[in-house]
Enzyme design. Structure first.
Site, PDB file in Angstrom:
ATOM      1  N   ARG A 104       9.108  26.583  43.620  1.00 38.46           N
ATOM      2  CA  ARG A 104       8.452  27.301  42.834  1.00 38.46           C
ATOM      3  C   ARG A 104       6.707  27.241  42.912  1.00 38.46           C
ATOM      4  NH1 ARG A 104      10.157  29.642  37.884  1.00 38.46           N
ATOM      5  NH2 ARG A 104      12.234  28.646  38.225  1.00 38.46           N
ATOM      6  N   THR A 108       2.036  31.258  40.384  1.00 39.04           N
ATOM      7  CA  THR A 108       2.753  32.608  40.121  1.00 39.04           C
ATOM      8  C   THR A 108       4.061  32.444  39.386  1.00 39.04           C
ATOM      9  OG1 THR A 108       4.137  32.444  42.282  1.00 39.04           O
ATOM     10  CG2 THR A 108       1.816  33.682  42.327  1.00 39.04           C
ATOM     11  N   ASP A 200      17.716  18.964  33.109  1.00 41.80           N
ATOM     12  CA  ASP A 200      17.398  19.052  34.411  1.00 41.80           C
ATOM     13  C   ASP A 200      18.364  18.559  35.681  1.00 41.80           C
ATOM     14  OD1 ASP A 200      16.162  18.593  37.311  1.00 41.80           O
ATOM     15  OD2 ASP A 200      14.290  19.238  36.520  1.00 41.80           O
ATOM     16  N   ASP A 203      17.247  16.155  38.576  1.00 42.22           N
ATOM     17  CA  ASP A 203      16.925  15.023  38.262  1.00 42.22           C
ATOM     18  C   ASP A 203      18.268  14.075  37.695  1.00 42.22           C
ATOM     19  OD1 ASP A 203      14.429  15.126  38.569  1.00 42.22           O
ATOM     20  OD2 ASP A 203      13.597  15.776  36.581  1.00 42.22           O
TER      21      ASP A 203
HETATM   22  N1  URA Z   1      17.185  24.073  36.125  1.00 42.41           N
HETATM   23  C1  URA Z   1      17.755  22.844  35.576  1.00 42.41           C
HETATM   24  O1  URA Z   1      17.882  22.077  36.158  1.00 42.41           O
HETATM   25  N2  URA Z   1      17.851  23.026  34.323  1.00 42.41           N
HETATM   26  C2  URA Z   1      17.837  23.938  33.345  1.00 42.41           C
HETATM   27  O2  URA Z   1      18.199  23.890  32.126  1.00 42.41           O
HETATM   28  C3  URA Z   1      17.187  25.290  33.982  1.00 42.41           C
HETATM   29  C4  URA Z   1      17.144  25.162  35.529  1.00 42.41           C
END
Ligand code: URA
Length: 209
Positions: A104, A108, A200, A203
């Site tokens: 990402r 932007t 996430d 993670d």
């Molecule tokens: N990516 C993730 O890992 N978790 C989310 O809640 C949204 C995007």
């Protein structure tokens, strides 16, 4: 409008609830995410076409069924998509695996592809694109764009948790791509996380933070 299906098999729902818990550690998260992917693929492949084949068993000749139609490939969107590949391969061990990496842009906030390595015959395969979270839909849309640019014609998107915003965005941009989720959650937070979601996913799968 592309087709969107929530695979609400009781085992899938139960296992997803397990990994939503913030106290679940990396090992269990990884194992259960793959188990969910495996169960999802079992459901999704219900309609794969079959053809007749002659088999000679120790008892004699007979006509039986074997898979026909397009061969499959699994395509994880890096990095979190890797957490579903082993589950898919449990059921389809001969599938090829293509990888697509997106990052990402911090200014932007738009996703960009930085790595694409696909089987050479993706135009003849059905691609199962895997990514645990369908949030805004930005990376999934760009990944599908990138695959179509390289000749892919048949694709399904498989996610663990989808946000309504992401489903709508993919359906609008790529109505030919069916989306399968283990759950459709409430909404996206201001920071782009799915609520209630599972945090996430990358993670949690890889133990980074
Ligand atoms: N990516 C993730 O890992 N978790 C989310 O809640 C949204 C995007």
């Amino acid at each position: 409008m592309g087709k969107f299906t929530v695979l609400n098999h009781p085992l899938i729902q139960h296992k997803l609830t397990l990994i939503r818990d913030k106290n679940v550690g990396t090992k269990e998260f990884r194992e259960v995410a793959n188990e969910i992917a495996e169960l999802m693929v079992y459901e999704i492949t219900r309609d794969l076409p079959l053809e007749d084949v002659e088999v000679e068993t120790p008892m004699g000749k007979s006509t039986q069924k074997q898979l026909a139609g397009k061969k499959l490939a699994v395509v994880p969107i890096l990095r979190a998509g890797l957490g579903m590949v082993d589950g898919v391969l449990e059921l389809i061990p001969a599938a090829k695996v293509g990888h697509i990496g997106m990052y990402r842009d911090e200014k932007t906030l738009k996703p960009h592809e930085y790595f694409v390595k696909m089987p050479t015959d993706i135009d003849q395969r059905e691609l199962l694109i895997v990514d645990p979270m369908l949030a805004t839909g930005g990376s999934a849309i760009m990944a599908i764009d990138a695959l179509k640019k390289r000749g892919a014609k048949a694709m399904k998107l498989i996610v663990l948790v989808a946000a309504p915003e992401g489903v709508k965005a993919v359906q609008e941009q790529h109505p030919d791509v069916e989306i399968y989720a283990a759950a459709l959650d409430d909404h996206l937070t201001e920071t782009g996380y799915i609520f209630p979601g599972l945090g996430d996913a990358g993670d949690r799968l890889f133990g980074t933070k």
